[in-house]
Scaffold this active site. Structure first.
Site, PDB file in Angstrom:
ATOM      1  CG  HIS A   6      36.280  45.620  34.283  1.00  0.00           C
ATOM      2  ND1 HIS A   6      35.693  45.069  33.199  1.00  0.00           N
ATOM      3  CD2 HIS A   6      35.379  45.206  35.339  1.00  0.00           C
ATOM      4  CE1 HIS A   6      34.949  44.455  33.354  1.00  0.00           C
ATOM      5  NE2 HIS A   6      34.580  43.980  34.595  1.00  0.00           N
ATOM      6  CG  ASP A  17      33.845  34.855  30.810  1.00  0.00           C
ATOM      7  OD1 ASP A  17      33.325  34.678  31.871  1.00  0.00           O
ATOM      8  OD2 ASP A  17      33.240  35.912  30.421  1.00  0.00           O
ATOM      9  NE  ARG A  43      28.839  33.294  37.112  1.00  0.00           N
ATOM     10  CZ  ARG A  43      29.238  34.194  36.856  1.00  0.00           C
ATOM     11  NH1 ARG A  43      29.884  35.078  35.613  1.00  0.00           N
ATOM     12  NH2 ARG A  43      29.259  35.637  37.847  1.00  0.00           N
ATOM     13  CE  LYS A  67      34.783  39.037  30.751  1.00  0.00           C
ATOM     14  NZ  LYS A  67      33.314  39.658  30.737  1.00  0.00           N
ATOM     15  CB  SER A  80      33.458  35.533  34.708  1.00  0.00           C
ATOM     16  OG  SER A  80      32.946  36.662  33.571  1.00  0.00           O
TER      17      SER A  80
HETATM   18  N1  URA Z   1      31.525  40.853  34.489  1.00  0.00           N
HETATM   19  C1  URA Z   1      31.534  40.299  33.954  1.00  0.00           C
HETATM   20  O1  URA Z   1      32.178  40.327  32.495  1.00  0.00           O
HETATM   21  N2  URA Z   1      30.833  38.705  34.613  1.00  0.00           N
HETATM   22  C2  URA Z   1      30.980  38.289  36.161  1.00  0.00           C
HETATM   23  O2  URA Z   1      30.658  37.849  36.196  1.00  0.00           O
HETATM   24  C3  URA Z   1      30.275  39.853  36.180  1.00  0.00           C
HETATM   25  C4  URA Z   1      30.785  40.733  35.411  1.00  0.00           C
END
Ligand code: URA
Length: 427
Positions: free
Chosen positions: A82, A161, A168, A187, A183
């Site tokens: 990621h 999320d 947010r 995932k 967050s």
């Molecule tokens: N990417 C995400 O998936 N969540 C965040 O809060 C920031 C970047």
């Protein structure tokens, strides 16, 4: 349970109990806690932070809000990457087939771009016929048959999320280490990978502008991964300069193909190989094949072609090209010593490569091509950048974004390049 009590506890520097956290995330996801109440709680978290135990529970509650994928029936170990997002960051494209060619199974759930950083799905959708949406069964079949899959995360994965991120975004609570870490990791853990390598970008074109902030985020995410049984490590990598020589969807696919063919810009190649080795090391895959060899012998390219075909795409199709181009020439002779990632990212976005709202379309051919990188000597009048767009009216705002975005100094001054990989954390 009273949500006002939960908000008050956090506001007054108290510690939330596991029960409070589980309840508030679940109730918010079901629409029982109102948006304004969650907004107040997020702002309290923004200012007060969370303890490690609170954050682990908060993340677990976000994972539990949806389904958890299971790839344990695969023979190969699963490993994923990621990136926190940067300009010209097309690494997922060559990396996924490369790791698959070396014995890993890569279930890469990706997103679309918002703002000045591009999204992996937008890049791949520039390939005619390619389809981002797969069922879980299709994902599993492709992982078994091909070894790699890049697709959209289904709506059932960490739905908390989805709601929290949207809230947010409109309440100035994105830039909080615990909220970003939970967050991203909710995932990735729900996705069911056994190993994860995080590419935490640092610099003008990244979320995290300084190394200490980035390190804190990296350590937090590595700890969360470990707490949930996912072997996780993180690299801190430079994002003051765009990666490679292109920013924009189809332009970046073309550059990724150059890397898969054994060439491509040295920084993209270096980061792809470094991340591939780390993903293979962390998941313990031991096919004995080194990523550099898999680029040289064409096996990573073979996996790429199979991945694109498996999702309906034509790997031989011509990619979209923008209708208009404009060349920005070097104003002086000398050494290019700075080419700012944010300036290039905003220019590519204004040319149509990115979107301002999540429902906007992207122009696949739009973007910026870089003809020189920091350290290169340039002559006055030589092409520095080519801007690509379908709409000529966009050139002036893109050129404005690039104003002050690069410096040319006397060539005799020399140049010390910044390291691409700044540090490694965890695993
Ligand atoms: N990417 C995400 O998936 N969540 C965040 O809060 C920031 C970047």
């Amino acid at each position: 349970m009273d949500v006002v009590d939960v908000i008050r506890t956090k506001r007054d520097t108290g510690v939330l109990s596991d029960t409070q956290i589980d309840w508030v995330i679940d109730a918010y996801t079901r629409g029982v806690v109102a948006e304004e109440q969650m907004a107040a709680l997020l702002m309290a978290v923004f200012f007060r932070g969370m303890s490690s135990a609170e954050l682990a529970q908060w993340t677990a509650a976000m994972i539990a809000s949806g389904e958890r994928m299971d790839f344990s029936s695969l023979e190969r170990p699963t490993t994923d990457k990621h990136s926190t997002g940067g300009v010209g960051d097309k690494i997922t494209l060559p990396l996924t087939p490369l790791v698959a060619a070396c014995g890993g199974a890569v279930p890469q759930l990706s997103g679309r771009g918002l703002g000045h950083t591009g999204g992996t799905l937008d890049k791949l959708e520039s390939i005619p016929g390619w389809r981002a949406t797969l069922s879980q069964a299709e994902m599993l079949t492709q992982l078994r048959d091909v070894g790699g899959v890049i697709c959209a995360a289904g709506a059932g994965l960490a739905p908390a999320d989805r709601k929290l991120y949207a809230l947010r975004d409109v309440t100035a609570t994105v830039e909080s280490v615990p909220l970003i870490a939970s967050s991203i990791m909710s995932k990735k853990i729900a996705e069911g990978t056994s190993a994860l390598v995080l590419d935490v970008k640092v610099g003008t074109g990244a979320f995290m502008k300084d190394v200490e902030q980035a390190r804190e985020l990296a350590v937090t995410m590595v700890e969360l991964g470990a707490a949930h049984g996912v072997k996780t490590s993180a690299l801190l990598t430079d994002m003051n300069t765009p990666l490679g020589r292109t920013a924009g969807n189809a332009l970046e696919v073309t550059e990724s193909l150059e890397v898969l063919a054994g060439g491509g810009p040295s920084d993209v190649k270096e980061l792809t190989i470094t991340l591939a080795r780390e993903m293979l090391r962390v998941c313990g895959a031991d096919s004995g094949k080194d990523p550099e060899d898999a680029l040289r012998d064409g096996s990573a390219m073979d996996v790429w072609r199979a991945m694109i075909r498996a999702q309906g795409g034509d790997p031989d199709a011509l990619l979209p090209r923008a209708r208009h181009t404009h060349v920005v020439n070097a104003p002086d002779s000398g050494r290019l010593v700075r080419l700012d990632a944010l300036a290039v990212g905003v220019a590519a976005w204004r040319l149509g490569a990115g979107r301002a709202r999540k429902e906007d379309p992207v122009a696949f051919g739009a973007g910026v091509e870089l003809h020189a990188k920091p350290g290169d000597v340039v002559q006055a009048g030589q092409p520095l950048l080519t801007l690509h767009t379908d709409d000529e009216e966009r050139f002036s705002r893109a050129i404005e974004a690039l104003d002050g975005g690069y410096d040319i100094a006397a060539a005799a001054n020399g140049f010390t390049p910044s390291p691409l990989v700044i540090d490694t954390v965890g695993a």
